[in-house]
Design a protein around this motif. Structure first.
Motif, PDB file in Angstrom:
ATOM      1  N   ILE A 189       0.841  -1.374   0.254  1.00 32.14           N
ATOM      2  CA  ILE A 189       0.139   0.082   0.020  1.00 32.14           C
ATOM      3  C   ILE A 189       0.952   1.239   0.074  1.00 32.14           C
ATOM      4  O   ILE A 189       1.820   1.592   0.876  1.00 32.14           O
ATOM      5  CB  ILE A 189      -0.926   0.084   1.193  1.00 32.14           C
ATOM      6  CG1 ILE A 189      -1.794  -1.162   1.340  1.00 32.14           C
ATOM      7  CG2 ILE A 189      -1.567   1.182   1.206  1.00 32.14           C
ATOM      8  CD1 ILE A 189      -2.748  -1.367   2.304  1.00 32.14           C
ATOM      9  N   VAL A 190       0.775   2.022  -0.983  1.00 33.24           N
ATOM     10  CA  VAL A 190       1.447   3.114  -1.117  1.00 33.24           C
ATOM     11  C   VAL A 190       0.881   4.689  -1.187  1.00 33.24           C
ATOM     12  O   VAL A 190      -0.334   4.838  -2.199  1.00 33.24           O
ATOM     13  CB  VAL A 190       2.217   3.243  -2.610  1.00 33.24           C
ATOM     14  CG1 VAL A 190       3.189   4.390  -2.856  1.00 33.24           C
ATOM     15  CG2 VAL A 190       3.152   1.698  -2.699  1.00 33.24           C
ATOM     16  N   PRO A 191       1.305   5.338  -0.124  1.00 35.77           N
ATOM     17  CA  PRO A 191       0.402   6.817  -0.092  1.00 35.77           C
ATOM     18  C   PRO A 191       1.136   7.764  -1.328  1.00 35.77           C
ATOM     19  O   PRO A 191       2.309   7.693  -1.395  1.00 35.77           O
ATOM     20  CB  PRO A 191       0.742   7.179   1.281  1.00 35.77           C
ATOM     21  CG  PRO A 191       2.110   6.547   1.625  1.00 35.77           C
ATOM     22  CD  PRO A 191       2.014   5.128   0.786  1.00 35.77           C
ATOM     23  N   LEU A 192       0.255   8.299  -2.034  1.00 32.88           N
ATOM     24  CA  LEU A 192       1.004   9.263  -2.937  1.00 32.88           C
ATOM     25  C   LEU A 192       1.257  10.567  -2.476  1.00 32.88           C
ATOM     26  O   LEU A 192       2.013  11.312  -2.946  1.00 32.88           O
ATOM     27  CB  LEU A 192      -0.093   9.607  -3.872  1.00 32.88           C
ATOM     28  CG  LEU A 192      -0.426   8.370  -4.900  1.00 32.88           C
ATOM     29  CD1 LEU A 192      -1.489   8.667  -5.740  1.00 32.88           C
ATOM     30  CD2 LEU A 192       0.618   7.991  -5.638  1.00 32.88           C
ATOM     31  N   CYS A 193       0.825  11.107  -1.044  1.00 31.90           N
ATOM     32  CA  CYS A 193       1.189  12.319  -0.452  1.00 31.90           C
ATOM     33  C   CYS A 193       0.852  13.351  -1.539  1.00 31.90           C
ATOM     34  O   CYS A 193       1.637  14.318  -1.790  1.00 31.90           O
ATOM     35  CB  CYS A 193       2.396  12.311   0.095  1.00 31.90           C
ATOM     36  SG  CYS A 193       2.932  10.943   1.283  1.00 31.90           S
TER      37      CYS A 193
ATOM     38  N   ILE B 230      -5.129  21.034   1.592  1.00 29.54           N
ATOM     39  CA  ILE B 230      -6.398  21.160   2.205  1.00 29.54           C
ATOM     40  C   ILE B 230      -7.525  21.153   1.316  1.00 29.54           C
ATOM     41  O   ILE B 230      -8.607  21.095   2.007  1.00 29.54           O
ATOM     42  CB  ILE B 230      -6.209  22.493   3.257  1.00 29.54           C
ATOM     43  CG1 ILE B 230      -7.408  22.575   4.254  1.00 29.54           C
ATOM     44  CG2 ILE B 230      -5.909  23.713   2.664  1.00 29.54           C
ATOM     45  CD1 ILE B 230      -7.091  22.542   5.575  1.00 29.54           C
ATOM     46  N   PHE B 231      -7.419  21.642   0.177  1.00 30.62           N
ATOM     47  CA  PHE B 231      -8.468  21.941  -0.741  1.00 30.62           C
ATOM     48  C   PHE B 231      -8.615  20.859  -1.452  1.00 30.62           C
ATOM     49  O   PHE B 231      -9.580  20.755  -1.836  1.00 30.62           O
ATOM     50  CB  PHE B 231      -7.938  22.804  -1.687  1.00 30.62           C
ATOM     51  CG  PHE B 231      -7.666  24.280  -1.393  1.00 30.62           C
ATOM     52  CD1 PHE B 231      -8.434  25.038  -0.665  1.00 30.62           C
ATOM     53  CD2 PHE B 231      -6.176  24.694  -1.219  1.00 30.62           C
ATOM     54  CE1 PHE B 231      -8.325  26.538  -0.108  1.00 30.62           C
ATOM     55  CE2 PHE B 231      -5.871  25.869  -0.489  1.00 30.62           C
ATOM     56  CZ  PHE B 231      -6.984  26.827   0.032  1.00 30.62           C
ATOM     57  N   THR B 232      -7.943  19.676  -1.459  1.00 29.40           N
ATOM     58  CA  THR B 232      -8.357  18.473  -2.288  1.00 29.40           C
ATOM     59  C   THR B 232      -8.308  17.211  -1.096  1.00 29.40           C
ATOM     60  O   THR B 232      -8.434  16.219  -1.550  1.00 29.40           O
ATOM     61  CB  THR B 232      -7.131  17.967  -2.934  1.00 29.40           C
ATOM     62  OG1 THR B 232      -6.073  18.180  -2.509  1.00 29.40           O
ATOM     63  CG2 THR B 232      -7.201  18.903  -4.379  1.00 29.40           C
TER      64      THR B 232
ATOM     65  N   MET C 206      -2.723  13.136   2.179  1.00 32.23           N
ATOM     66  CA  MET C 206      -2.174  14.439   2.831  1.00 32.23           C
ATOM     67  C   MET C 206      -0.704  14.689   2.571  1.00 32.23           C
ATOM     68  O   MET C 206       0.073  13.521   2.828  1.00 32.23           O
ATOM     69  CB  MET C 206      -2.506  14.706   4.091  1.00 32.23           C
ATOM     70  CG  MET C 206      -4.224  14.648   4.210  1.00 32.23           C
ATOM     71  SD  MET C 206      -5.065  15.730   3.291  1.00 32.23           S
ATOM     72  CE  MET C 206      -4.536  17.425   3.840  1.00 32.23           C
ATOM     73  N   LYS C 207      -0.303  15.592   2.155  1.00 34.12           N
ATOM     74  CA  LYS C 207       1.143  16.081   1.953  1.00 34.12           C
ATOM     75  C   LYS C 207       2.000  15.692   3.216  1.00 34.12           C
ATOM     76  O   LYS C 207       1.174  16.298   4.269  1.00 34.12           O
ATOM     77  CB  LYS C 207       1.449  17.207   1.289  1.00 34.12           C
ATOM     78  CG  LYS C 207       1.045  16.997  -0.133  1.00 34.12           C
ATOM     79  CD  LYS C 207       1.385  18.578  -0.490  1.00 34.12           C
ATOM     80  CE  LYS C 207       1.122  18.604  -2.173  1.00 34.12           C
ATOM     81  NZ  LYS C 207       1.110  19.759  -3.016  1.00 34.12           N
TER      82      LYS C 207
END
Length: 82
Positions: free
Chosen positions: A34-38, A42-44, A81-82
């Motif tokens: 499982i790979v988070p894209l970061c 806040i807007f997306t 989230m980033k």
């Protein structure tokens, strides 16, 4: 030692990565990454946790009814989230 792709496994868009990972595990796949894209801010943030793509042994072009080894590498990328 094989897993057949079901309709539910094929329909992952806008679904949460945890439920999709559980679905693939229940089907019999043993190598699930499982790979988070970061990629979100806040807007997306509404997309947080949604699956972006799934690849099996590096290939995202698979269909319902396709058969893969249980040992195939499944990679689930999702928005986070980033």
């Amino acid at each position: 030692n094989e897993v057949q792709i079901s309709e539910k496994m094929q329909d992952y868009e806008e679904k949460n990565y945890n439920s999709i990972a559980a679905l693939y595990k229940a089907a019999g796949f043993t190598n699930i990454n499982i790979v988070p894209l970061c990629d979100l801010n806040i807007f997306t943030s509404k997309k947080n946790g949604q699956v972006e793509d799934i690849t099996i042994d590096g290939d995202s072009d698979f269909d319902e009814g396709d058969v893969f080894s249980k040992l195939s590498n499944v990679t689930i990328t999702y928005h986070s989230m980033k």
